[in-house]
Design a protein around this motif. Structure first.
Motif, PDB file in Angstrom:
ATOM      1  N   ARG A   9      25.894  51.280  37.290  1.00  0.00           N
ATOM      2  CA  ARG A   9      26.822  51.871  38.261  1.00  0.00           C
ATOM      3  C   ARG A   9      27.060  50.926  39.438  1.00  0.00           C
ATOM      4  NH1 ARG A   9      25.238  54.369  42.636  1.00  0.00           N
ATOM      5  NH2 ARG A   9      23.198  54.944  41.775  1.00  0.00           N
ATOM      6  N   ILE A  10      25.986  50.361  39.980  1.00  0.00           N
ATOM      7  CA  ILE A  10      26.121  49.450  41.109  1.00  0.00           C
ATOM      8  C   ILE A  10      26.799  48.159  40.673  1.00  0.00           C
ATOM      9  CG2 ILE A  10      24.848  48.097  42.826  1.00  0.00           C
ATOM     10  CD1 ILE A  10      22.754  50.335  42.836  1.00  0.00           C
ATOM     11  N   GLY A  11      26.457  47.669  39.474  1.00  0.00           N
ATOM     12  CA  GLY A  11      27.087  46.456  38.957  1.00  0.00           C
ATOM     13  C   GLY A  11      28.584  46.626  38.790  1.00  0.00           C
ATOM     14  N   GLU A  12      29.017  47.771  38.241  1.00  0.00           N
ATOM     15  CA  GLU A  12      30.454  48.035  38.073  1.00  0.00           C
ATOM     16  C   GLU A  12      31.158  48.075  39.426  1.00  0.00           C
ATOM     17  OE1 GLU A  12      30.398  51.682  35.892  1.00  0.00           O
ATOM     18  OE2 GLU A  12      30.472  50.687  33.931  1.00  0.00           O
ATOM     19  N   GLN A  13      30.482  48.655  40.411  1.00  0.00           N
ATOM     20  CA  GLN A  13      31.073  48.720  41.759  1.00  0.00           C
ATOM     21  C   GLN A  13      31.218  47.321  42.355  1.00  0.00           C
ATOM     22  OE1 GLN A  13      28.902  51.293  44.415  1.00  0.00           O
ATOM     23  NE2 GLN A  13      29.918  50.492  46.238  1.00  0.00           N
ATOM     24  N   LEU A  14      30.192  46.482  42.201  1.00  0.00           N
ATOM     25  CA  LEU A  14      30.253  45.115  42.722  1.00  0.00           C
ATOM     26  C   LEU A  14      31.374  44.323  42.054  1.00  0.00           C
ATOM     27  CD1 LEU A  14      26.437  44.247  42.848  1.00  0.00           C
ATOM     28  CD2 LEU A  14      27.958  44.484  44.817  1.00  0.00           C
ATOM     29  N   VAL A  15      31.479  44.419  40.732  1.00  0.00           N
ATOM     30  CA  VAL A  15      32.502  43.678  39.998  1.00  0.00           C
ATOM     31  C   VAL A  15      33.898  44.148  40.414  1.00  0.00           C
ATOM     32  CG1 VAL A  15      33.508  43.271  37.720  1.00  0.00           C
ATOM     33  CG2 VAL A  15      31.024  43.131  38.032  1.00  0.00           C
ATOM     34  N   ALA A  16      34.068  45.462  40.526  1.00  0.00           N
ATOM     35  CA  ALA A  16      35.389  45.999  40.915  1.00  0.00           C
ATOM     36  C   ALA A  16      35.782  45.540  42.310  1.00  0.00           C
ATOM     37  CB  ALA A  16      35.362  47.525  40.838  1.00  0.00           C
ATOM     38  N   GLU A  17      34.845  45.579  43.253  1.00  0.00           N
ATOM     39  CA  GLU A  17      35.143  45.159  44.628  1.00  0.00           C
ATOM     40  C   GLU A  17      35.526  43.683  44.682  1.00  0.00           C
ATOM     41  OE1 GLU A  17      31.619  46.134  46.742  1.00  0.00           O
ATOM     42  OE2 GLU A  17      32.098  48.276  46.929  1.00  0.00           O
ATOM     43  N   LYS A  18      34.812  42.858  43.938  1.00  0.00           N
ATOM     44  CA  LYS A  18      35.076  41.416  44.004  1.00  0.00           C
ATOM     45  C   LYS A  18      36.373  41.065  43.270  1.00  0.00           C
ATOM     46  CE  LYS A  18      30.255  40.407  44.723  1.00  0.00           C
ATOM     47  NZ  LYS A  18      30.498  40.173  46.163  1.00  0.00           N
ATOM     48  N   LYS A  19      36.660  41.765  42.195  1.00  0.00           N
ATOM     49  CA  LYS A  19      37.944  41.545  41.525  1.00  0.00           C
ATOM     50  C   LYS A  19      39.102  41.880  42.465  1.00  0.00           C
ATOM     51  CE  LYS A  19      37.315  42.014  36.528  1.00  0.00           C
ATOM     52  NZ  LYS A  19      37.665  42.839  35.349  1.00  0.00           N
ATOM     53  N   ALA A  20      38.979  42.995  43.147  1.00  0.00           N
ATOM     54  CA  ALA A  20      40.044  43.402  44.081  1.00  0.00           C
ATOM     55  C   ALA A  20      40.199  42.377  45.198  1.00  0.00           C
ATOM     56  CB  ALA A  20      39.718  44.780  44.661  1.00  0.00           C
ATOM     57  N   ALA A  21      39.072  41.852  45.698  1.00  0.00           N
ATOM     58  CA  ALA A  21      39.143  40.848  46.762  1.00  0.00           C
ATOM     59  C   ALA A  21      39.812  39.568  46.268  1.00  0.00           C
ATOM     60  CB  ALA A  21      37.730  40.540  47.269  1.00  0.00           C
ATOM     61  N   ILE A  22      39.531  39.173  45.030  1.00  0.00           N
ATOM     62  CA  ILE A  22      40.142  37.962  44.466  1.00  0.00           C
ATOM     63  C   ILE A  22      41.646  38.151  44.307  1.00  0.00           C
ATOM     64  CG2 ILE A  22      40.259  36.491  42.405  1.00  0.00           C
ATOM     65  CD1 ILE A  22      37.221  37.036  42.068  1.00  0.00           C
ATOM     66  N   VAL A  23      42.049  39.334  43.841  1.00  0.00           N
ATOM     67  CA  VAL A  23      43.483  39.623  43.701  1.00  0.00           C
ATOM     68  C   VAL A  23      44.175  39.562  45.054  1.00  0.00           C
ATOM     69  CG1 VAL A  23      45.166  41.397  43.084  1.00  0.00           C
ATOM     70  CG2 VAL A  23      43.207  40.959  41.583  1.00  0.00           C
ATOM     71  N   ARG A  24      43.540  40.135  46.072  1.00  0.00           N
ATOM     72  CA  ARG A  24      44.141  40.083  47.419  1.00  0.00           C
ATOM     73  C   ARG A  24      44.248  38.634  47.890  1.00  0.00           C
ATOM     74  NH1 ARG A  24      40.617  44.413  48.449  1.00  0.00           N
ATOM     75  NH2 ARG A  24      39.171  43.005  49.547  1.00  0.00           N
ATOM     76  N   GLU A  25      43.219  37.853  47.616  1.00  0.00           N
ATOM     77  CA  GLU A  25      43.199  36.461  48.066  1.00  0.00           C
ATOM     78  C   GLU A  25      44.338  35.651  47.458  1.00  0.00           C
ATOM     79  OE1 GLU A  25      40.325  32.915  46.961  1.00  0.00           O
ATOM     80  OE2 GLU A  25      39.329  34.315  48.328  1.00  0.00           O
ATOM     81  N   THR A  26      44.616  35.920  46.161  1.00  0.00           N
ATOM     82  CA  THR A  26      45.659  35.150  45.480  1.00  0.00           C
ATOM     83  C   THR A  26      47.055  35.480  46.002  1.00  0.00           C
ATOM     84  OG1 THR A  26      45.764  36.807  43.702  1.00  0.00           O
ATOM     85  CG2 THR A  26      44.311  34.916  43.364  1.00  0.00           C
ATOM     86  N   THR A  27      47.184  36.602  46.689  1.00  0.00           N
ATOM     87  CA  THR A  27      48.504  36.948  47.243  1.00  0.00           C
ATOM     88  C   THR A  27      48.716  36.356  48.635  1.00  0.00           C
ATOM     89  OG1 THR A  27      47.690  39.004  48.229  1.00  0.00           O
ATOM     90  CG2 THR A  27      48.491  39.115  45.950  1.00  0.00           C
ATOM     91  N   GLU A  28      47.705  35.775  49.209  1.00  0.00           N
ATOM     92  CA  GLU A  28      47.818  35.170  50.528  1.00  0.00           C
ATOM     93  C   GLU A  28      48.043  33.665  50.409  1.00  0.00           C
ATOM     94  OE1 GLU A  28      44.205  36.267  52.409  1.00  0.00           O
ATOM     95  OE2 GLU A  28      44.665  38.421  52.457  1.00  0.00           O
ATOM     96  N   LYS A  29      48.360  33.040  51.502  1.00  0.00           N
ATOM     97  CA  LYS A  29      48.648  31.602  51.473  1.00  0.00           C
ATOM     98  C   LYS A  29      47.429  30.792  51.084  1.00  0.00           C
ATOM     99  CE  LYS A  29      52.476  31.389  54.773  1.00  0.00           C
ATOM    100  NZ  LYS A  29      52.954  30.802  56.055  1.00  0.00           N
ATOM    101  N   ASP A  30      46.253  31.178  51.580  1.00  0.00           N
ATOM    102  CA  ASP A  30      45.033  30.487  51.200  1.00  0.00           C
ATOM    103  C   ASP A  30      43.891  31.482  51.208  1.00  0.00           C
ATOM    104  OD1 ASP A  30      45.269  29.069  54.431  1.00  0.00           O
ATOM    105  OD2 ASP A  30      43.847  30.674  53.888  1.00  0.00           O
ATOM    106  N   GLY A  31      42.731  31.028  50.701  1.00  0.00           N
ATOM    107  CA  GLY A  31      41.559  31.902  50.602  1.00  0.00           C
ATOM    108  C   GLY A  31      40.576  31.677  51.706  1.00  0.00           C
ATOM    109  N   HIS A  32      41.000  31.110  52.848  1.00  0.00           N
ATOM    110  CA  HIS A  32      40.082  30.833  53.943  1.00  0.00           C
ATOM    111  C   HIS A  32      40.138  31.952  54.975  1.00  0.00           C
ATOM    112  CE1 HIS A  32      40.638  26.935  52.076  1.00  0.00           C
ATOM    113  NE2 HIS A  32      39.487  26.572  52.621  1.00  0.00           N
ATOM    114  N   ASP A  33      39.006  32.156  55.633  1.00  0.00           N
ATOM    115  CA  ASP A  33      38.974  33.155  56.686  1.00  0.00           C
ATOM    116  C   ASP A  33      39.525  32.551  57.985  1.00  0.00           C
ATOM    117  OD1 ASP A  33      36.964  31.609  57.801  1.00  0.00           O
ATOM    118  OD2 ASP A  33      35.340  32.827  56.966  1.00  0.00           O
TER     119      ASP A  33
END
Length: 552
Positions: free
Chosen positions: A264-288
């Motif tokens: 359950r925790i692993g699925e949550q971690l994977v889902a959160e990080k996938k969503a973050a990667i998708v958001r990152e790819t829509t921005e100009k760069d992946g830097h904070d």
């Protein structure tokens, strides 16, 4: 009525025929296994006499220091020998470096035993420690970039920060007690490495070192799953006959609940990080906003997902969601156990060699900062020698096993003489032959390392015997991290973390053994953790007297 009776008879005969066919197929499939104790070509090799039809020579191993027994077999019978496992099935035991190189470089022909794969898979899923063949190759290809030197360099500050946190925990214990204070060091090291792999693996906070922290459900699940059961008749029967695992006891039910929590925790971690990667790819760069990459962008799971989601990866080479999810417990066990065990035995060795401990401390204190970079840690020659010597003499995983997937001929570097006096420069093995690769035995082989091979002597790394270069390991002419396609993918990770721990702890504390030398023994298991002969039911223990070197 007759028609009904006839139909019933036909069904009964069909059912009986099906049972006979299945039983016949099972017997046919197991024929080589059943005949191996009488027909195996390994029977001509030297080796210890068989002690039991059911246990073979395993009773000798389980009733003693396993590695000491294997070392004596090597001295008595040579580098290629045969001993018997369950049901007296012959096993090939080999320390010949050329033969081991053949086994490690032909990973498609030599797999882990099926029962080992089954057991690990039930705990870890189909992660990198379990898979074989094309599936293993595909997983490793995707995961390799996450374990490169540049990635480990960026994670070093986490290892150092967590080492300092452990140092402070022990310093507080010393303040609350009279010096020296007896501390079970493996306990603190285990908490530190769990915290570290949580952060660098998934950016997950275990907070194990926080004495006032709340119990963590993932940490509790991890501990439950990887508790090593006592080797008894029930455990042996469940290993040999997996169908018995369907008869659930409290231990199996507890493991199932823990696995559900981890999933359950692993699925949550994977889902959160996938969503973050998708958001990152829509921005100009992946830097904070600070211009540097965030911790989330550096953790191993995020790097793995990024590599797996890259546009240039063919669909048939991508890892499935199940493959990715299986790496969560894999990262935990691999990133936690090796460093904990290796550092524990290093502190033990230093407690027995006070001159080595003193020389190491002098080198560490010559560094002006308490927060070294990876490059600064790797530039310390005596620290490097101490780590190499520890992992040679106390390899965390002392042995592994492979099974031949087809008939093969294994070349030998030096000819061997069989029981009939015949010389052989190769060994013929049939498919299904189990082969033991004795990591620790080879690391301690006196014919390779010299007569002082069993001594803890870091100075040996200043001038190694020429024979050492024949060992086909991925690191430092040892088998500690194996070699070939199944070499430990995270060995750089483990080395830097271990050096960070030693750098911080040996600068701050002096260590002496708090019990008699004879009271320490190695517990049998995947890794060789210490327990006390005087208190074997208390779990893993390495009690050391710890005192301050100076102000902390």
């Amino acid at each position: 009525m007759r028609t009904s009776m006839s139909s019933l008879v036909v069904v009964q005969w069909a059912f009986l025929t099906a049972i006979l066919v299945i039983a016949g197929a099972a017997v046919w499939k197991a024929r080589s296994l059943l005949l191996a104790p009488f027909t195996s070509p390994l029977l001509s090799l030297p080796g210890p006499p068989n002690k039991s039809w059911f246990l073979g020579n395993l009773g000798q191993l389980h009733g003693s220091d396993e590695d000491e027994t294997r070392r004596k077999w090597r001295e008595d019978y040579g580098p290629v020998l045969m001993y018997r496992g369950y049901l007296s099935i012959p096993r090939l035991f080999v320390t010949d470096p050329r033969a081991i190189n053949h086994l490690l470089t032909h990973s498609m022909e030599y797999y882990k035993p099926r029962q080992v794969q089954r057991t690990l898979s039930s705990l870890l899923g189909q992660g990198l420690l379990v898979t074989e063949g094309d599936q293993h190759r595909r997983q490793r290809k995707i995961m390799n970039p996450a374990f490169g030197p540049s990635q480990i360099r960026e994670l070093t500050n986490i290892f150092v920060e967590k080492s300092i946190e452990l140092r402070d925990v022990w310093a507080n214990e010393l303040s609350a007690n009279r010096q020296p204070t007896r501390i079970n060091v493996i306990q603190g090291l285990s908490k530190m490495t769990l915290d570290a792999i949580g952060l660098v693996g998934f950016n997950y906070q275990f907070n194990s070192l926080n004495p006032s922290g709340k119990p963590n459900e993932l940490a509790a699940a991890f501990e439950k799953i990887f508790q090593v059961p006592e080797v008894n008749t029930v455990v042996i029967l469940r290993t040999l006959f997996p169908i018995l695992n369907h008869i659930k006891d409290d231990r199996i039910r507890g493991i199932e609940q823990a696995k559900a929590t981890m999933r359950r925790i692993g699925e949550q971690l994977v889902a959160e990080k996938k969503a973050a990667i998708v958001r990152e790819t829509t921005e100009k760069d992946g830097h904070d906003s600070s211009g540097g990459r965030s911790l989330q962008a550096r953790d191993l799971l995020t790097l793995l997902l990024k590599a797996n989601m890259a546009r240039d990866i063919p669909d048939n080479q991508r890892l499935s969601d199940e493959d990715v999810l299986a790496q969560v417990p894999t990262f935990l066990v691999a990133g936690h156990e090796t460093t904990t065990t290796g550092t524990t035995w290093c502190l033990y060795a230093l407690s027995q060699a006070l001159d080595v401990q003193k020389r190491l401390r002098e080198e560490l204190l010559s560094v002006e900062t308490e927060t070294p970079t990876m490059d600064e840690l790797m530039a310390l020659p005596y620290l490097d020698a101490v780590v190499r010597e520890t992992l040679r003499l106390y390899a965390p995983v002392p042995r592994t096993m492979r099974v031949a997937q087809k008939d093969d001929i294994i070349p030998l570097g030096s000819p061997v003489t069989d029981r009939c006096g015949n010389m052989h420069d190769h060994i013929k093995i049939p498919a299904g032959t189990p082969i033991v690769i004795p990591i620790l035995t080879l690391n301690q082989d006196k014919t390779i390392w010299g007569e002082d091979a069993l001594d803890f002597r870091p100075e040996r790394w200043e001038s190694l015997p020429e024979a050492v270069s024949s060992i086909p390991g991925v690191w430092s002419h040892t088998l500690t991290f194996l070699g070939g396609q199944h070499a430990c993918i995270g060995y750089r990770f483990s080395l830097v973390e271990m050096k960070a721990l030693l750098f911080t702890l040996v600068r701050a504390f002096e260590f002496e053994l708090a019990v008699s030398l004879k009271d320490i023994r190695k517990a049998s298991g995947i890794v060789q953790r210490p327990i006390l002969r005087s208190d074997p039911t208390a779990g893993n223990q390495m009690p050391l007297f710890v005192r301050r070197v100076g102000p902390v």
